[in-house]
Design an enzyme around this catalytic site. Structure first.
Site, PDB file in Angstrom:
ATOM      1  N   LYS A   1      78.185  75.131  35.495  1.00 23.57           N
ATOM      2  CA  LYS A   1      77.293  75.404  36.572  1.00 23.57           C
ATOM      3  C   LYS A   1      75.604  75.139  36.697  1.00 23.57           C
ATOM      4  O   LYS A   1      75.372  75.178  35.444  1.00 23.57           O
ATOM      5  CB  LYS A   1      77.532  77.026  37.088  1.00 23.57           C
TER       6      LYS A   1
ATOM      7  N   TYR B   1      43.682  75.936  37.677  1.00 22.37           N
ATOM      8  CA  TYR B   1      43.437  76.810  38.856  1.00 22.37           C
ATOM      9  C   TYR B   1      42.794  78.171  38.236  1.00 22.37           C
ATOM     10  O   TYR B   1      43.198  78.562  37.083  1.00 22.37           O
ATOM     11  CB  TYR B   1      44.639  77.311  39.566  1.00 22.37           C
TER      12      TYR B   1
END
Length: 368
Positions: A39, A263
């Protein structure tokens, strides 16, 4: 091997190491079958590449979370059947019956619906009873089990081929884990009075090397298959890393003193600084939580610290100490030199979060 010369970032998957890790488990637990958990892009390794690499390895099932993942296993042409680990809502059950996939059973109502679909398509529906021994996520509670075997035995189109549960705290709470194991043992004993249950599974990677569940005959392999055991064990040293995440330098510049990087200028240079921009970011799965944590990459034989905040597509690293670095040079982002455990600790998360975050835009390259 694929040509990676035009890739900004890619994940290299060592399929031989994966098969080696599987063989370690088979040697340690010779009487057990295995379910390979694929998965979440096979824990970041890519579903199709992994199932093709393991399809001839004599395992019982490929464990998936969704119908869409089961379909991908099917479309890859695999001989091994997908097993859908969690509950399926009513609209999903028809395709399960049509394909003969394995599914979990958490209620008598689900069983009755599956049985009616089996009657409709004249097919046997193969199910594993899910028992909630303490996870609180799905399954029949122990008090629901008396009489359930007889009721399921009366559903003529059902093949109740297994029973399973999930340990909720195997790496943290040994006492509670042993209580769950005892609860599962009682559940198996109760159900086997009326059902054969050829598959009985409880232990996943966090418990495979450290706990004994006498009634079980199958283990579910997630993190161990991919080279990491969540608990200390003498067998851990035998496991091999299966994934290395790489990216390339895209730009090299010298920034002046007192210049902000990334940033919000959470990092400011303290002198002229040689900075390399590398083409990977949180959009690729390099977690934003690694910002300003001391994260580093391995470039040209040396560790280079990540500066400032991780951006969506790029990171900046200090290469002032390197004698030479050029655009196109390859940096190891995660692998032998920068292991999962290091990134896990810095990001204050779990290893599965680190590797399953590798996004679809990162190509997977399979070796050998």
């Amino acid at each position: 091997m694929q040509d990676t010369s035009l890739y900004r970032a890619w994940a290299q998957v060592d399929t031989d190491a994966m098969r080696h890790n599987l063989r370690v488990v088979k040697r340690v637990l010779p009487g057990h079958k295995q379910m390979a958990i694929v998965k979440a892009e096979a824990y970041g390794h890519g579903i199709e590449g992994v199932v093709k690499a393991l399809d001839n390895e004599d395992i019982a099932f490929f464990g998936v979370a969704t119908i869409a993942e089961a379909q991908r296993v099917h479309d890859a042409g695999c001989r091994i059947c997908p097993f859908i680990l969690g509950p399926c809502f009513p609209a999903e059950r028809e395709i399960i019956v049509q394909h003969g996939w394995r599914a979990a059973l958490s209620s008598l109502e689900e069983a009755e619906h599956f049985n009616s679909l089996g009657r409709l398509y004249n097919k046997k529906v193969h199910l594993h009873i899910s028992v909630d021994t303490g996870m609180g996520r799905a399954g029949l509670l122990p008090n629901d089990l008396p009489g359930i075997g007889e009721a399921l035995g009366n559903c003529e189109h059902l093949d109740i081929e297994g029973v399973y549960s999930h340990l909720s705290a195997a790496s943290d709470d040994i006492s509670f884990t042993h209580r769950q194991i005892r609860s599962f043992e009682r559940a198996v004993k109760e159900l086997q009075t009326s059902l054969a249950l050829p598959y009985r599974h409880l232990c996943s990677s966090s418990a495979v090397f450290n706990y004994s569940a006498p009634s079980t005959n199958m283990v579910r392999l997630g993190r161990i298959l991919y080279g990491y055991s969540p608990m200390p064990s003498p067998y851990n040293k035998e496991l091999r890393n299966t994934l290395t995440l790489y990216s390339r330098v895209t730009l090299v510049r010298t920034l002046p003193d007192n210049h902000g990087v990334s940033y919000n200028h959470t990092y400011i240079t303290t002198g002229p600084t040689r900075v390399a921009t590398i083409g990977i970011g949180f959009g690729d799965g390099y977690l934003h939580y690694l910002s300003n944590t001391g994260a580093r990459v391995y470039l040209n034989g040396s560790y280079c610290p990540v500066l400032g905040r991780i951006t969506m597509d790029q990171i900046m690293v200090d290469v002032s100490h390197l004698s030479a670095v050029e655009p196109g040079d390859v940096a190891e982002i995660m692998g032998e030199n920068v292991p999962w455990q290091e990134l896990t600790t810095r990001a204050r998360t779990i290893p599965s979060n680190v590797i399953t975050s590798i996004s679809a835009r990162v190509p997977r390259v399979y070796v050998p």
